[in-house]
Design a protein around this motif. Structure first.
Motif, PDB file in Angstrom:
ATOM      1  N   ALA A   1      33.160  39.904  26.492  1.00 38.48           N
ATOM      2  CA  ALA A   1      32.871  39.270  27.778  1.00 38.48           C
ATOM      3  C   ALA A   1      33.938  39.638  28.807  1.00 38.48           C
ATOM      4  O   ALA A   1      33.622  39.908  29.971  1.00 38.48           O
ATOM      5  CB  ALA A   1      32.780  37.754  27.611  1.00 38.48           C
ATOM      6  N   ALA A   2      35.199  39.673  28.382  1.00 38.98           N
ATOM      7  CA  ALA A   2      36.289  40.057  29.295  1.00 38.98           C
ATOM      8  C   ALA A   2      36.115  41.503  29.754  1.00 38.98           C
ATOM      9  O   ALA A   2      36.308  41.812  30.932  1.00 38.98           O
ATOM     10  CB  ALA A   2      37.644  39.864  28.606  1.00 38.98           C
ATOM     11  N   GLU A   3      35.744  42.378  28.840  1.00 35.34           N
ATOM     12  CA  GLU A   3      35.497  43.783  29.186  1.00 35.34           C
ATOM     13  C   GLU A   3      34.377  43.876  30.227  1.00 35.34           C
ATOM     14  O   GLU A   3      34.475  44.623  31.196  1.00 35.34           O
ATOM     15  CB  GLU A   3      35.134  44.564  27.926  1.00 35.34           C
ATOM     16  CG  GLU A   3      34.914  46.039  28.148  1.00 35.34           C
ATOM     17  CD  GLU A   3      34.599  46.756  26.845  1.00 35.34           C
ATOM     18  OE1 GLU A   3      35.002  47.928  26.738  1.00 35.34           O
ATOM     19  OE2 GLU A   3      33.947  46.169  25.951  1.00 35.34           O
ATOM     20  N   GLU A   4      33.331  43.088  30.013  1.00 30.89           N
ATOM     21  CA  GLU A   4      32.219  43.058  30.975  1.00 30.89           C
ATOM     22  C   GLU A   4      32.706  42.549  32.337  1.00 30.89           C
ATOM     23  O   GLU A   4      32.366  43.105  33.375  1.00 30.89           O
ATOM     24  CB  GLU A   4      31.108  42.163  30.423  1.00 30.89           C
ATOM     25  CG  GLU A   4      29.877  42.102  31.276  1.00 30.89           C
ATOM     26  CD  GLU A   4      28.794  41.215  30.682  1.00 30.89           C
ATOM     27  OE1 GLU A   4      27.810  40.972  31.399  1.00 30.89           O
ATOM     28  OE2 GLU A   4      28.929  40.743  29.535  1.00 30.89           O
ATOM     29  N   TYR A   5      33.501  41.490  32.331  1.00 31.22           N
ATOM     30  CA  TYR A   5      34.032  40.934  33.584  1.00 31.22           C
ATOM     31  C   TYR A   5      34.899  41.969  34.307  1.00 31.22           C
ATOM     32  O   TYR A   5      34.789  42.137  35.520  1.00 31.22           O
ATOM     33  CB  TYR A   5      34.834  39.661  33.293  1.00 31.22           C
ATOM     34  CG  TYR A   5      35.341  38.984  34.539  1.00 31.22           C
ATOM     35  CD1 TYR A   5      34.524  38.101  35.243  1.00 31.22           C
ATOM     36  CD2 TYR A   5      36.626  39.217  35.029  1.00 31.22           C
ATOM     37  CE1 TYR A   5      34.974  37.474  36.396  1.00 31.22           C
ATOM     38  CE2 TYR A   5      37.081  38.603  36.176  1.00 31.22           C
ATOM     39  CZ  TYR A   5      36.249  37.728  36.858  1.00 31.22           C
ATOM     40  OH  TYR A   5      36.704  37.124  38.004  1.00 31.22           O
ATOM     41  N   LEU A   6      35.745  42.658  33.551  1.00 30.21           N
ATOM     42  CA  LEU A   6      36.633  43.650  34.154  1.00 30.21           C
ATOM     43  C   LEU A   6      35.857  44.807  34.785  1.00 30.21           C
ATOM     44  O   LEU A   6      36.351  45.455  35.712  1.00 30.21           O
ATOM     45  CB  LEU A   6      37.617  44.184  33.113  1.00 30.21           C
ATOM     46  CG  LEU A   6      38.679  43.188  32.653  1.00 30.21           C
ATOM     47  CD1 LEU A   6      39.465  43.753  31.477  1.00 30.21           C
ATOM     48  CD2 LEU A   6      39.605  42.800  33.791  1.00 30.21           C
ATOM     49  N   GLY A   7      34.654  45.042  34.312  1.00 30.28           N
ATOM     50  CA  GLY A   7      33.811  46.089  34.898  1.00 30.28           C
ATOM     51  C   GLY A   7      33.480  45.819  36.356  1.00 30.28           C
ATOM     52  O   GLY A   7      33.099  46.739  37.086  1.00 30.28           O
ATOM     53  N   HIS A   8      33.646  44.582  36.802  1.00 32.22           N
ATOM     54  CA  HIS A   8      33.380  44.203  38.189  1.00 32.22           C
ATOM     55  C   HIS A   8      34.648  44.140  39.021  1.00 32.22           C
ATOM     56  O   HIS A   8      34.585  43.828  40.212  1.00 32.22           O
ATOM     57  CB  HIS A   8      32.668  42.849  38.246  1.00 32.22           C
ATOM     58  CG  HIS A   8      31.391  42.820  37.471  1.00 32.22           C
ATOM     59  ND1 HIS A   8      30.246  43.454  37.894  1.00 32.22           N
ATOM     60  CD2 HIS A   8      31.086  42.251  36.288  1.00 32.22           C
ATOM     61  CE1 HIS A   8      29.290  43.269  37.006  1.00 32.22           C
ATOM     62  NE2 HIS A   8      29.776  42.541  36.016  1.00 32.22           N
ATOM     63  N   MET A   9      35.777  44.428  38.433  1.00 27.37           N
ATOM     64  CA  MET A   9      37.062  44.349  39.129  1.00 27.37           C
ATOM     65  C   MET A   9      37.413  45.715  39.709  1.00 27.37           C
ATOM     66  O   MET A   9      37.044  46.750  39.136  1.00 27.37           O
ATOM     67  CB  MET A   9      38.168  43.893  38.169  1.00 27.37           C
ATOM     68  CG  MET A   9      37.940  42.514  37.547  1.00 27.37           C
ATOM     69  SD  MET A   9      37.837  41.202  38.763  1.00 27.37           S
ATOM     70  CE  MET A   9      39.474  41.229  39.438  1.00 27.37           C
ATOM     71  N   PRO A  10      38.162  45.737  40.829  1.00 26.64           N
ATOM     72  CA  PRO A  10      38.510  47.018  41.461  1.00 26.64           C
ATOM     73  C   PRO A  10      39.243  47.993  40.521  1.00 26.64           C
ATOM     74  O   PRO A  10      38.958  49.194  40.546  1.00 26.64           O
ATOM     75  CB  PRO A  10      39.414  46.620  42.632  1.00 26.64           C
ATOM     76  CG  PRO A  10      39.104  45.189  42.903  1.00 26.64           C
ATOM     77  CD  PRO A  10      38.648  44.601  41.591  1.00 26.64           C
ATOM     78  N   ARG A  11      40.138  47.484  39.688  1.00 27.71           N
ATOM     79  CA  ARG A  11      40.896  48.361  38.780  1.00 27.71           C
ATOM     80  C   ARG A  11      40.240  48.471  37.412  1.00 27.71           C
ATOM     81  O   ARG A  11      40.757  49.148  36.526  1.00 27.71           O
ATOM     82  CB  ARG A  11      42.333  47.857  38.640  1.00 27.71           C
ATOM     83  CG  ARG A  11      43.090  47.944  39.984  1.00 27.71           C
ATOM     84  CD  ARG A  11      44.562  47.695  39.870  1.00 27.71           C
ATOM     85  NE  ARG A  11      45.184  48.690  39.001  1.00 27.71           N
ATOM     86  CZ  ARG A  11      46.144  48.411  38.134  1.00 27.71           C
ATOM     87  NH1 ARG A  11      46.635  47.207  38.042  1.00 27.71           N
ATOM     88  NH2 ARG A  11      46.660  49.357  37.383  1.00 27.71           N
ATOM     89  N   GLY A  12      39.147  47.748  37.208  1.00 30.79           N
ATOM     90  CA  GLY A  12      38.413  47.817  35.950  1.00 30.79           C
ATOM     91  C   GLY A  12      39.287  47.499  34.756  1.00 30.79           C
ATOM     92  O   GLY A  12      40.067  46.544  34.767  1.00 30.79           O
ATOM     93  N   SER A  13      39.185  48.339  33.730  1.00 24.73           N
ATOM     94  CA  SER A  13      39.947  48.103  32.501  1.00 24.73           C
ATOM     95  C   SER A  13      41.436  48.382  32.660  1.00 24.73           C
ATOM     96  O   SER A  13      42.205  48.127  31.740  1.00 24.73           O
ATOM     97  CB  SER A  13      39.371  48.934  31.351  1.00 24.73           C
ATOM     98  OG  SER A  13      39.484  50.302  31.656  1.00 24.73           O
ATOM     99  N   LEU A  14      41.847  48.876  33.817  1.00 22.41           N
ATOM    100  CA  LEU A  14      43.279  49.075  34.080  1.00 22.41           C
ATOM    101  C   LEU A  14      43.945  47.778  34.561  1.00 22.41           C
ATOM    102  O   LEU A  14      45.162  47.731  34.707  1.00 22.41           O
ATOM    103  CB  LEU A  14      43.486  50.178  35.120  1.00 22.41           C
ATOM    104  CG  LEU A  14      43.011  51.579  34.699  1.00 22.41           C
ATOM    105  CD1 LEU A  14      43.197  52.565  35.840  1.00 22.41           C
ATOM    106  CD2 LEU A  14      43.751  52.031  33.449  1.00 22.41           C
TER     107      LEU A  14
END
Length: 150
Positions: free
Chosen positions: A111-124
């Motif tokens: 779920a966190a990985e999915e959420y990070l997909g919507h963030m500007p820096r993504g998985s970084l």
């Protein structure tokens, strides 16, 4: 010795019996009631934890975020990073901690990985996974970086 006389008729016996009937909730009603109590206790525990994080300078950016892969109880901002917080409530801290399974941790990661997909820096984006425990007296313990990621 006096002799007592009683009048007995089927209609008075049924009426007397009906007033003494105790209604016992059906098992499904008891289960629903326990579920509602657990839901409200969980909300109260999350409110308590979110207040604690915000007091310490970590604003809550999401509550009960639900994606396709699972739910995250709380997400807090930590500078440019995020803190994914799993809240566990039980009678004791040990019982609360024991309620976090490996399968649940995998769902939280996904779920966190999915959420990070919507963030500007993504998985970084820098992240941390905390577990917040709340016991039956409302006391809290925060285990930072509980999933052991650095």
């Amino acid at each position: 010795m006096k002799q007592l006389a009683f009048e007995f008729s089927p209609s008075t016996a049924v009426a007397a019996h009906a007033s003494a009937v105790v209604t016992v909730p059906h098992a499904s009603d008891r289960k629903r009631s326990r579920g509602e109590m657990a839901y409200h206790a969980g909300i109260a525990a999350e409110d308590r934890i979110s207040t604690d994080y915000e007091r310490r300078g970590f604003p809550i950016v999401q509550r009960r975020w639900r994606g396709k892969k699972g739910e995250i109880d709380l997400i807090a901002q930590d500078g440019d990073g995020l803190v994914f917080i799993e809240v566990k409530h039980s009678k004791t801290f040990d019982r609360a901690a024991a309620r976090l399974s490996a399968a649940q941790m995998r769902r939280i990661y996904a779920a966190a990985e999915e959420y990070l997909g919507h963030m500007p820096r993504g998985s970084l984006t820098e992240v941390r996974f905390d577990v917040a425990l709340v016991n039956g007296q409302g006391e809290t313990r925060i285990i930072e970086n509980a999933f052991g990621l650095d």
